[in-house]
Design a protein around this motif. Sequence first.
Motif, PDB file in Angstrom:
ATOM      1  N   GLU A  32      33.786  43.644  48.954  1.00 53.15           N
ATOM      2  CA  GLU A  32      34.498  44.828  48.463  1.00 53.15           C
ATOM      3  C   GLU A  32      36.006  44.589  48.447  1.00 53.15           C
ATOM      4  O   GLU A  32      36.704  44.933  47.489  1.00 53.15           O
ATOM      5  CB  GLU A  32      34.182  46.036  49.345  1.00 53.15           C
ATOM      6  N   GLN A  33      36.519  43.978  49.523  1.00 50.98           N
ATOM      7  CA  GLN A  33      37.950  43.717  49.607  1.00 50.98           C
ATOM      8  C   GLN A  33      38.398  42.688  48.577  1.00 50.98           C
ATOM      9  O   GLN A  33      39.468  42.820  47.987  1.00 50.98           O
ATOM     10  CB  GLN A  33      38.301  43.259  51.032  1.00 50.98           C
ATOM     11  N   LYS A  34      37.578  41.687  48.361  1.00 50.49           N
ATOM     12  CA  LYS A  34      37.904  40.697  47.333  1.00 50.49           C
ATOM     13  C   LYS A  34      37.951  41.345  45.952  1.00 50.49           C
ATOM     14  O   LYS A  34      38.802  41.001  45.118  1.00 50.49           O
ATOM     15  CB  LYS A  34      36.876  39.564  47.351  1.00 50.49           C
ATOM     16  N   ASP A  35      37.037  42.300  45.713  1.00 51.22           N
ATOM     17  CA  ASP A  35      37.030  43.004  44.432  1.00 51.22           C
ATOM     18  C   ASP A  35      38.298  43.833  44.260  1.00 51.22           C
ATOM     19  O   ASP A  35      38.835  43.941  43.141  1.00 51.22           O
ATOM     20  CB  ASP A  35      35.807  43.916  44.332  1.00 51.22           C
ATOM     21  N   ILE A  36      38.775  44.433  45.348  1.00 50.82           N
ATOM     22  CA  ILE A  36      40.010  45.217  45.293  1.00 50.82           C
ATOM     23  C   ILE A  36      41.171  44.336  44.875  1.00 50.82           C
ATOM     24  O   ILE A  36      41.949  44.677  43.977  1.00 50.82           O
ATOM     25  CB  ILE A  36      40.300  45.881  46.659  1.00 50.82           C
ATOM     26  N   VAL A  37      41.289  43.184  45.533  1.00 50.70           N
ATOM     27  CA  VAL A  37      42.379  42.259  45.223  1.00 50.70           C
ATOM     28  C   VAL A  37      42.266  41.778  43.775  1.00 50.70           C
ATOM     29  O   VAL A  37      43.237  41.813  43.012  1.00 50.70           O
ATOM     30  CB  VAL A  37      42.373  41.053  46.180  1.00 50.70           C
ATOM     31  N   SER A  38      41.072  41.351  43.390  1.00 48.93           N
ATOM     32  CA  SER A  38      40.879  40.801  42.044  1.00 48.93           C
ATOM     33  C   SER A  38      41.169  41.830  40.962  1.00 48.93           C
ATOM     34  O   SER A  38      41.797  41.525  39.942  1.00 48.93           O
ATOM     35  CB  SER A  38      39.447  40.282  41.891  1.00 48.93           C
ATOM     36  N   SER A  39      40.735  43.073  41.182  1.00 48.54           N
ATOM     37  CA  SER A  39      40.942  44.100  40.159  1.00 48.54           C
ATOM     38  C   SER A  39      42.416  44.432  39.979  1.00 48.54           C
ATOM     39  O   SER A  39      42.886  44.667  38.855  1.00 48.54           O
ATOM     40  CB  SER A  39      40.153  45.362  40.508  1.00 48.54           C
ATOM     41  N   HIS A  40      43.165  44.448  41.069  1.00 42.18           N
ATOM     42  CA  HIS A  40      44.595  44.743  40.961  1.00 42.18           C
ATOM     43  C   HIS A  40      45.354  43.575  40.342  1.00 42.18           C
ATOM     44  O   HIS A  40      46.284  43.794  39.545  1.00 42.18           O
ATOM     45  CB  HIS A  40      45.171  45.079  42.333  1.00 42.18           C
ATOM     46  N   ILE A  41      44.990  42.358  40.702  1.00 38.58           N
ATOM     47  CA  ILE A  41      45.652  41.192  40.113  1.00 38.58           C
ATOM     48  C   ILE A  41      45.426  41.176  38.604  1.00 38.58           C
ATOM     49  O   ILE A  41      46.319  40.816  37.830  1.00 38.58           O
ATOM     50  CB  ILE A  41      45.119  39.886  40.741  1.00 38.58           C
ATOM     51  N   LYS A  42      44.242  41.606  38.182  1.00 36.11           N
ATOM     52  CA  LYS A  42      43.906  41.633  36.761  1.00 36.11           C
ATOM     53  C   LYS A  42      44.794  42.616  35.993  1.00 36.11           C
ATOM     54  O   LYS A  42      45.061  42.439  34.802  1.00 36.11           O
ATOM     55  CB  LYS A  42      42.429  42.012  36.593  1.00 36.11           C
ATOM     56  N   LYS A  43      45.291  43.645  36.690  1.00 34.34           N
ATOM     57  CA  LYS A  43      46.108  44.672  36.037  1.00 34.34           C
ATOM     58  C   LYS A  43      47.583  44.298  35.938  1.00 34.34           C
ATOM     59  O   LYS A  43      48.350  44.986  35.264  1.00 34.34           O
ATOM     60  CB  LYS A  43      45.972  45.997  36.796  1.00 34.34           C
ATOM     61  N   LEU A  44      47.984  43.221  36.612  1.00 34.74           N
ATOM     62  CA  LEU A  44      49.385  42.807  36.558  1.00 34.74           C
ATOM     63  C   LEU A  44      49.759  42.351  35.150  1.00 34.74           C
ATOM     64  O   LEU A  44      48.983  41.707  34.466  1.00 34.74           O
ATOM     65  CB  LEU A  44      49.641  41.671  37.551  1.00 34.74           C
ATOM     66  N   LYS A  45      50.966  42.682  34.754  1.00 36.71           N
ATOM     67  CA  LYS A  45      51.460  42.298  33.441  1.00 36.71           C
ATOM     68  C   LYS A  45      52.192  40.954  33.536  1.00 36.71           C
ATOM     69  O   LYS A  45      53.002  40.743  34.441  1.00 36.71           O
ATOM     70  CB  LYS A  45      52.417  43.355  32.899  1.00 36.71           C
ATOM     71  N   SER A  46      51.918  40.065  32.627  1.00 28.92           N
ATOM     72  CA  SER A  46      52.577  38.769  32.638  1.00 28.92           C
ATOM     73  C   SER A  46      54.057  38.914  32.293  1.00 28.92           C
ATOM     74  O   SER A  46      54.422  39.584  31.328  1.00 28.92           O
ATOM     75  CB  SER A  46      51.911  37.819  31.641  1.00 28.92           C
ATOM     76  N   THR A  47      54.891  38.277  33.085  1.00 28.15           N
ATOM     77  CA  THR A  47      56.331  38.253  32.807  1.00 28.15           C
ATOM     78  C   THR A  47      56.787  36.834  32.479  1.00 28.15           C
ATOM     79  O   THR A  47      57.981  36.547  32.496  1.00 28.15           O
ATOM     80  CB  THR A  47      57.126  38.782  34.019  1.00 28.15           C
ATOM     81  N   GLU A  72      58.942  45.887  37.873  1.00 27.43           N
ATOM     82  CA  GLU A  72      58.806  47.096  38.681  1.00 27.43           C
ATOM     83  C   GLU A  72      57.368  47.608  38.624  1.00 27.43           C
ATOM     84  O   GLU A  72      56.808  48.022  39.647  1.00 27.43           O
ATOM     85  CB  GLU A  72      59.769  48.168  38.179  1.00 27.43           C
ATOM     86  N   GLN A  73      56.767  47.570  37.446  1.00 35.14           N
ATOM     87  CA  GLN A  73      55.365  47.988  37.312  1.00 35.14           C
ATOM     88  C   GLN A  73      54.461  47.117  38.175  1.00 35.14           C
ATOM     89  O   GLN A  73      53.542  47.620  38.836  1.00 35.14           O
ATOM     90  CB  GLN A  73      54.932  47.903  35.856  1.00 35.14           C
ATOM     91  N   ASN A  74      54.707  45.813  38.169  1.00 33.75           N
ATOM     92  CA  ASN A  74      53.892  44.894  38.965  1.00 33.75           C
ATOM     93  C   ASN A  74      54.074  45.147  40.456  1.00 33.75           C
ATOM     94  O   ASN A  74      53.118  45.055  41.239  1.00 33.75           O
ATOM     95  CB  ASN A  74      54.257  43.449  38.630  1.00 33.75           C
TER      96      ASN A  74
END
Length: 280
Positions: free
Chosen positions: A172-187, A238-240
């Motif tokens: 569950e915790q790994k899924d939390i990390v993975s899902s948030h990393i997926k939402k990061l915008k590339s800079t 800032e969004q990230n």
Amino acid sequence: MKKTRLPLIIVFSFLLSACSTSFVYNNLDWLLYWYLDDYITLTAEQKSQLDDRVETWQAWHRAVELPKYQQQIDQLRNQLQSGPLDQQAWLLVFDEVQQSAKRLREKIAPELAELAKQLSPAQVEELLTEWQKNTQERIERRTNSSPEERLAERQEERIEEIEDNLGKLTPEQKDIVSSHIKKLKSTFEYRTAYQTRLQGIVKDLFNHPEDENFSSQLSALIIDPNQYKTAEHTALSEQNKIQYAQMMADLNLTLSTKQKQKLDESLADLSQTIQALVED
């Protein structure tokens, strides 16, 4: 010039082992030369002058900044013991870390700018060439990997770093990390353009080191290089940061008693290490 780590990694860098923290702090002089050696070859006289400055900066940092770090870590420890931190609380933690870095830049910038005036044209050219080379290498590494590969790598790296400080994560915790990393915008494109912009500004400055405004302008650049980021780049960063703070908050809610204990022990060890460094 060195790629800046993301806010989450800055926060978890607090959780280094006592041994490595002491080692790094007490060997800043040669570690600095080891880093600089990738960019520029200093003369014996320049190294001697830099040695004197590093000794002064470290004495200031030990007396003024380390007690603040210890206070921040102890405060974070107390907050975590009282209950999970929400997104806003983690954003405040990130801000404290950023303010600490800014205070250091403000301290060293004027003297560092004066030392930089002594660089020869050949040394400046060496610096700019290596800087551009490193930027190009990052572009090539990115070109040779797919978006899916880069995402998987980032997810794996963040999970490993978090597990170093919390212990093994649950699915569950790994899924939390993975899902948030997926939402990061590339800079990446913005960062590459930003690096190129900085290189041009530095080159222009060093074209006229005799200018009476050289030191003040270089000092201002060292203190606040982010002033040269575009509005879009700043907004995405800032969004990230907000996304990372939410990930920390979500993860915080799932910590087991054992994970909380491990995190608390890591923070306590680091606080004790800083105290020992202050008293050294």
